[in-house]
Motif scaffolding. Structure first.
Motif, mmCIF file in Angstrom:
data_model
loop_
_atom_site.group_PDB
_atom_site.id
_atom_site.type_symbol
_atom_site.label_atom_id
_atom_site.label_comp_id
_atom_site.label_asym_id
_atom_site.label_seq_id
_atom_site.Cartn_x
_atom_site.Cartn_y
_atom_site.Cartn_z
ATOM 1 N N ILE A 1 0.853 -1.195 0.000
ATOM 2 C CA ILE A 1 0.000 0.000 0.000
ATOM 3 C C ILE A 1 0.886 1.241 0.000
ATOM 4 N N PRO A 2 1.105 1.858 -1.167
ATOM 5 C CA PRO A 2 1.917 3.076 -1.211
ATOM 6 C C PRO A 2 1.135 4.290 -0.747
ATOM 7 N N SER A 3 1.793 5.435 -0.735
ATOM 8 C CA SER A 3 1.142 6.640 -0.214
ATOM 9 C C SER A 3 0.537 7.491 -1.317
ATOM 10 N N SER B 1 -5.093 5.724 1.465
ATOM 11 C CA SER B 1 -5.250 4.337 1.917
ATOM 12 C C SER B 1 -4.161 3.926 2.892
ATOM 13 N N ARG B 2 -2.933 4.361 2.645
ATOM 14 C CA ARG B 2 -1.843 4.006 3.558
ATOM 15 C C ARG B 2 -2.061 4.622 4.933
ATOM 16 N N SER C 1 -2.739 2.277 8.350
ATOM 17 C CA SER C 1 -1.648 2.277 9.328
ATOM 18 C C SER C 1 -1.779 3.337 10.411
ATOM 19 N N THR D 1 5.365 3.684 2.674
ATOM 20 C CA THR D 1 4.712 2.529 2.064
ATOM 21 C C THR D 1 4.438 1.498 3.141
ATOM 22 N N ALA D 2 3.190 1.034 3.190
ATOM 23 C CA ALA D 2 2.811 -0.011 4.132
ATOM 24 C C ALA D 2 2.757 -1.346 3.400
ATOM 25 N N LEU E 1 5.966 -0.727 7.889
ATOM 26 C CA LEU E 1 5.822 0.542 7.185
ATOM 27 C C LEU E 1 7.186 1.182 6.991
ATOM 28 N N THR F 1 9.374 4.498 5.843
ATOM 29 C CA THR F 1 9.338 5.938 5.633
ATOM 30 C C THR F 1 10.740 6.501 5.809
#
Length: 599
Positions: free
Chosen positions: A30-32, A47-48, A52, A60-61, A70, A72
């Motif tokens: 799941i990207p940002s 969605s990220r 999270s 990115t999760a 996750l 970052t």
């Protein structure tokens, strides 16, 4: 994160895992970003953050059936660690030597025969190929899926359709027709008779339109297909007022629904289409391999070089922003004495900016960070973290605004009272870096990486450093973060050219203690010619005093003092006439004192 919020995150993760089991997936990425590759996204595609709880601009999760992590960057290490506490997510500090890549982590967590899912609408072809390469050696497959959050996210926001408005030619400086012609010419040079624009700021710039679908960024959700036989804007129809429809017709731009790209392609039937390299896989699939060319968006590089009207707009916006900043700074001591909080600082400065009729909102969430909060690079005060400003140490204030004719971004580190020797030394090291970069002269076409050393050299000598970039482009009443050029340690090949804007924002952050950053927005200007070619230099656009009381004077050279004195003289000359009214007597007096020359 508090227990109740952590429980909500755990429940959301479990709903996602139920979807994964139905789909036969061992993991989901799941990207940002959103389908347009945006750094800051409409709420629908957050969605990220939803899965999270981490709402930073980069990250990115990854969720497996039994674990979650996750990734970052260094701007968010401290903040993410706090937010993720108690949730199923483990923090991966991206960029550190011991941190595995997403591919490496998945290979360790999964086994041969497992499948990783990724939403095709937020994954680029290049990203998908790189991930397949990383996973394939372990026998793990990648499957491009539909959006899982259509099923998982209860009450998910719809695609936004806020009204758009025309950016007047007096501020845009070039007509939409002219921009389209230049873009199609760039596409033709690559062998294409059509160009698809997917980045929201590229579309807004090309059409001379501005929107409000994304907080702080005056853009709107759309695709723009340009061809020699006609062009079409694909966006929700309800956002287009009669005036905007008439304007688009006058510029020979047809309209179609946001999800109508396939129909538009059949109607216009381009032979070969140039697609930006950041296009998502779902859109790329609409083009047969022999009828598409992937390349950097020409709109990105064109947009980065400002024309005369845009430059004039920056100068005008910076004047008004400088006035608001001086009014704020002149009143801060009294506000601190009354017990102002970090959130109160944001409210006070925003209200002063909003007094100007050309103000259109903030350009990003204000960072007003006192004491140890300033060591969190992208700290944003909330009711749970908000503190009263102490009468000691620093306030780090990073803020900016959107005006009808320009975008601003400024950081000042402001002394609130007595400072330690360490605070003063760190402040001076950051100032030395800021001055060194601002004084740079460099060959036309040099990259930001080649001059990044200037901002870091003084602190490197003290074995100190910062993890974020030193500078980014700034849009013309557009996104406050704009490429393709950047000034940073890791290699950024985009050349620096006359007419580009870029920030100068070195900083130092001491976890649990304090942070310092000083930032101006700069314009790249000619520095003259020689037998060795053309050279460039920086012209500060930002107009606001830099605090001098924290400086360790013995650490500054005569040239550095001269630069600061010259800068302050310019600030005083430009801003003082706008502060002559009786209501601004105190602000004018403060400005004169704050810009007194250093001995």
């Amino acid at each position: 994160m508090d227990t109740a919020k952590a429980k909500v995150i755990a429940e959301r993760v479990e709903r996602l895992r139920e979807w994964m089991r139905r789909e036969g997936l061992g993991a989901v990425i799941i990207p940002s970003t959103d389908p347009h590759g945006s750094e800051y996204t409409p709420q629908r595609w957050e969605s990220r953050a939803y899965i999270s709880g981490f709402d930073g601009s980069a990250g990115t999760a990854v969720v497996t059936l039994g674990t979650a992590a996750l990734w970052t960057d260094s701007r968010y290490y401290l903040y993410a660690a706090d937010v993720l506490e108690g949730t199923p997510f483990v923090l991966m500090r991206d960029g550190l030597p011991d941190t595995p890549s997403i591919g490496e982590w998945l290979c360790a967590e999964l086994g041969a025969g497992d499948t990783v899912g990724a939403d095709a609408a937020v994954m680029t072809p290049a990203g998908a190929e790189a991930l397949r390469s990383a996973l394939g050696g372990s026998g793990i497959a990648l499957r491009l899926t539909d959006d899982p959050f259509d099923s998982v996210w209860e009450g998910r926001p719809a695609v936004p359709h806020c009204a758009v408005e025309v950016q007047p030619l007096e501020y845009a400086g070039e007509s939409c027709r002219s921009k389209v012609a230049r873009l199609l010419s760039a596409a033709a040079a690559r062998g294409a008779d059509a160009l698809l624009l997917t980045a929201l700021d590229d579309i807004a710039w090309t059409l001379n339109l501005r929107g409000q679908d994304v907080e702080y960024n005056p853009v709107f959700v759309a695709y723009l297909l340009l061809t020699a036989r006609g062009s079409v804007l694909l966006t929700p129809a309800e956002r287009l007022t009669p005036d905007v429809r008439r304007y688009l017709e006058s510029e020979n731009i047809a309209t179609a629904p946001y999800d109508g790209l396939s129909d538009a392609l059949r109607r216009l039937d381009p032979h070969i289409t140039m697609l930006p390299d950041k296009v998502n896989c779902r859109v790329a699939e609409l083009f047969a391999p022999g009828r598409r060319i992937f390349a950097p968006s020409p709109a990105e590089s064109m947009k980065a070089v400002k024309n005369d009207a845009e430059i004039a707009g920056f100068h005008s916006a910076m004047l008004r922003d400088g006035v608001a900043m001086v009014r704020f700074l002149s009143r801060l001591d009294d506000a601190v004495a009354r017990g102002i909080t970090e959130m109160g600082v944001d409210e006070m400065l925003t209200s002063l900016r909003a007094r100007d009729e050309s103000f259109r909102g903030l350009s990003f969430a204000t960072i007003a960070a006192a004491g140890a909060h300033a060591a969190i690079v992208h700290y944003e005060a909330t009711p749970a973290t908000d503190v009263t400003l102490p009468r000691r140490g620093f306030l780090l204030l990073d803020s900016g605004a959107q005006y009808v004719d320009g975008t601003t971004d400024i950081t000042r580190t402001i002394p609130l009272g007595p400072l330690t020797e360490e605070e003063r030394r760190v402040y001076t090291l950051v100032l030395k870096g800021h001055i060194a970069l601002s004084r740079c002269v460099f060959p036309d076409g040099a990259s930001g990486t080649q001059i990044d050393l200037a901002a870091r050299y003084a602190m490197w000598r003290e074995r100190m450093n910062y993890g974020h970039g030193t500078g980014h482009g700034v849009g013309s009443r557009l996104n406050v973060h704009e490429g393709p050029h950047q000034i940073r340690m890791n290699y950024m090949p985009a050349p620096l050219r006359e007419g580009m804007t870029v920030t100068d924002e070195p900083g130092l952050y001491l976890a649990g203690r304090f942070g310092v950053r000083t930032e101006n927005t700069l314009l790249i200007a000619p520095a003259g010619e020689s037998e060795f070619g053309s050279f460039l230099q920086f012209e500060p656009l930002t107009l606001c005093p830099i605090a001098t009381t924290p400086i360790v004077m013995s650490m500054l050279s005569a040239d550095e003092k001269a630069w600061l004195n010259d800068y302050h003289a310019t600030v005083r000359v430009r801003l003082a006439p706008l502060l002559s009214a009786s209501e601004d007597a105190a602000a004018l007096s403060w400005l004169k004192a704050a810009t007194e020359p250093l001995p």
